[in-house]
Motif scaffolding. Structure first.
Motif, PDB file in Angstrom:
ATOM      1  N   VAL A 103       0.845  -1.265  -0.124  1.00 25.31           N
ATOM      2  CA  VAL A 103      -0.092   0.018   0.009  1.00 25.31           C
ATOM      3  C   VAL A 103       0.968   1.455   0.080  1.00 25.31           C
ATOM      4  O   VAL A 103       0.346   2.542   0.119  1.00 25.31           O
ATOM      5  CB  VAL A 103      -0.957   0.082   1.044  1.00 25.31           C
ATOM      6  N   ARG A 104       2.170   1.183  -0.259  1.00 28.35           N
ATOM      7  CA  ARG A 104       3.217   2.154  -0.170  1.00 28.35           C
ATOM      8  C   ARG A 104       2.872   3.141   1.366  1.00 28.35           C
ATOM      9  O   ARG A 104       2.852   4.177   1.063  1.00 28.35           O
ATOM     10  CB  ARG A 104       2.967   2.931  -1.384  1.00 28.35           C
ATOM     11  N   MET A 186       0.831   3.126   9.068  1.00 32.96           N
ATOM     12  CA  MET A 186       1.133   3.381   7.574  1.00 32.96           C
ATOM     13  C   MET A 186       0.714   4.373   7.016  1.00 32.96           C
ATOM     14  O   MET A 186       1.044   4.969   5.883  1.00 32.96           O
ATOM     15  CB  MET A 186       0.380   2.121   6.825  1.00 32.96           C
ATOM     16  N   ASN A 187      -0.250   5.408   7.722  1.00 34.48           N
ATOM     17  CA  ASN A 187      -0.761   6.439   7.441  1.00 34.48           C
ATOM     18  C   ASN A 187      -1.498   6.379   6.052  1.00 34.48           C
ATOM     19  O   ASN A 187      -1.491   7.212   5.214  1.00 34.48           O
ATOM     20  CB  ASN A 187       0.247   7.697   7.197  1.00 34.48           C
ATOM     21  N   ARG A 188      -2.219   5.310   6.015  1.00 38.20           N
ATOM     22  CA  ARG A 188      -3.293   4.940   4.963  1.00 38.20           C
ATOM     23  C   ARG A 188      -4.672   4.717   5.735  1.00 38.20           C
ATOM     24  O   ARG A 188      -4.916   4.634   6.831  1.00 38.20           O
ATOM     25  CB  ARG A 188      -2.582   3.594   4.466  1.00 38.20           C
ATOM     26  N   SER A 189      -5.866   5.042   4.691  1.00 37.57           N
ATOM     27  CA  SER A 189      -7.176   4.821   5.038  1.00 37.57           C
ATOM     28  C   SER A 189      -7.371   3.257   5.680  1.00 37.57           C
ATOM     29  O   SER A 189      -6.816   2.340   4.997  1.00 37.57           O
ATOM     30  CB  SER A 189      -8.214   5.123   4.232  1.00 37.57           C
ATOM     31  N   GLN A 192      -8.360   0.957   2.983  1.00 34.79           N
ATOM     32  CA  GLN A 192      -7.355   0.423   2.303  1.00 34.79           C
ATOM     33  C   GLN A 192      -6.707  -0.804   2.902  1.00 34.79           C
ATOM     34  O   GLN A 192      -6.167  -1.691   2.095  1.00 34.79           O
ATOM     35  CB  GLN A 192      -6.239   1.612   1.825  1.00 34.79           C
ATOM     36  N   VAL A 193      -6.460  -0.837   4.177  1.00 35.05           N
ATOM     37  CA  VAL A 193      -5.491  -1.885   4.581  1.00 35.05           C
ATOM     38  C   VAL A 193      -6.667  -2.948   5.337  1.00 35.05           C
ATOM     39  O   VAL A 193      -6.079  -4.080   5.138  1.00 35.05           O
ATOM     40  CB  VAL A 193      -4.740  -1.243   5.869  1.00 35.05           C
ATOM     41  N   ALA A 194      -7.885  -2.658   5.212  1.00 38.24           N
ATOM     42  CA  ALA A 194      -8.763  -3.605   5.628  1.00 38.24           C
ATOM     43  C   ALA A 194      -8.781  -4.654   4.977  1.00 38.24           C
ATOM     44  O   ALA A 194      -9.021  -5.927   5.338  1.00 38.24           O
ATOM     45  CB  ALA A 194     -10.286  -2.975   6.446  1.00 38.24           C
ATOM     46  N   VAL A 195      -8.932  -4.607   3.637  1.00 39.70           N
ATOM     47  CA  VAL A 195      -9.278  -5.515   2.563  1.00 39.70           C
ATOM     48  C   VAL A 195      -8.082  -6.718   2.817  1.00 39.70           C
ATOM     49  O   VAL A 195      -8.264  -7.815   2.871  1.00 39.70           O
ATOM     50  CB  VAL A 195      -9.289  -5.090   1.147  1.00 39.70           C
ATOM     51  N   TRP A 196      -6.895  -6.078   2.802  1.00 39.81           N
ATOM     52  CA  TRP A 196      -5.774  -7.034   2.883  1.00 39.81           C
ATOM     53  C   TRP A 196      -5.781  -7.701   3.882  1.00 39.81           C
ATOM     54  O   TRP A 196      -5.329  -8.855   3.909  1.00 39.81           O
ATOM     55  CB  TRP A 196      -4.347  -6.209   2.399  1.00 39.81           C
TER      56      TRP A 196
END
Length: 213
Positions: A103-104, A186-189, A192-196
């Motif tokens: 997710v960068r 990760m400073n991501r939504s 975005q991370v929940a799916v993975w």
């Protein structure tokens, strides 16, 4: 120690606070090790009986050595659970690091180790609760008490019981903390991370059933 309490009531704020901490993971890991030892202590009568039964089923083991071997297995159980607690946290950090690359994200490895450590707390509490119930009810097997959907299944040796045992409030709680913690570090939504994270969690959780006879 404050973070060990607030993680249950305000996880996102707690992860934000420990994001820059270098030792938060260590404190949490020590607590997890203590919890793990307590869980083994509560389960020990059942574990010792299982060990004794295995000795008796092996004609090559002399009855005179039962007590010595049982004592050794008891010590090994405590050592193993402590080591496993630590290793699982660092392995969890590595898996999160892979997601961070996908997710960068902006997280560092030790920040993700912190997520892995704090997210393991609900599972430890669930284990303690189960252990207390086993002790209080004088249960004869580890499967006699279940705080999961597996409690609805009478055949405790069935694959259905093992599958439903994965679904319990504490495992879901852990999953939620994984998502919140990874999102913060990760400073991501969260989306975005929940799916993975959910996909990997399902693979590891239900995939483990294939290894169980």
């Amino acid at each position: 120690m404050k973070n060990l309490l607030t993680i249950f009531v305000s996880p996102e704020v707690t992860f934000q606070r420990v994001k820059s901490s270098k030792l938060a993971w260590l404190t949490c890991m020590i607590v997890l090790m203590v919890f793990s030892c307590l869980i083994i202590y509560l389960q020990m009568p059942i574990l010792q009986q299982i060990t004794l039964d295995s000795f008796k089923s092996n004609p090559q083991i002399s009855p005179d050595t039962y007590d010595t071997l049982a004592a050794s297995s008891k010590v090994i159980s405590y050592i193993t659970v402590v080591i496993t607690s630590a290793i699982s946290i660092f392995i969890g950090g590595l898996l999160f690091m892979l997601l961070n690359l996908i997710v960068r994200g902006e997280a560092k490895y030790m920040q993700l180790v912190t997520v892995s450590a704090f997210a393991a707390l609900p599972g430890s509490i669930g284990g303690l609760l189960t252990g207390i119930l086993l002790k209080a009810t004088n249960a004869q097997t580890l499967n006699d008490i279940s705080i999961s959907l597996g409690a609805l299944v009478q055949d405790k040796g069935s694959m259905l019981f093992k599958a439903l045992s994965i679904i319990n409030p504490f495992s879901i709680w852990t999953l939620v903390l994984y998502i919140i913690g990874a999102s913060v570090m990760m400073n991501r939504s969260k989306k975005q991370v929940a799916v993975w994270i959910t996909i990997v969690w399902l693979i590891f959780s239900f995939g483990s059933l294939l290894l169980v006879k």
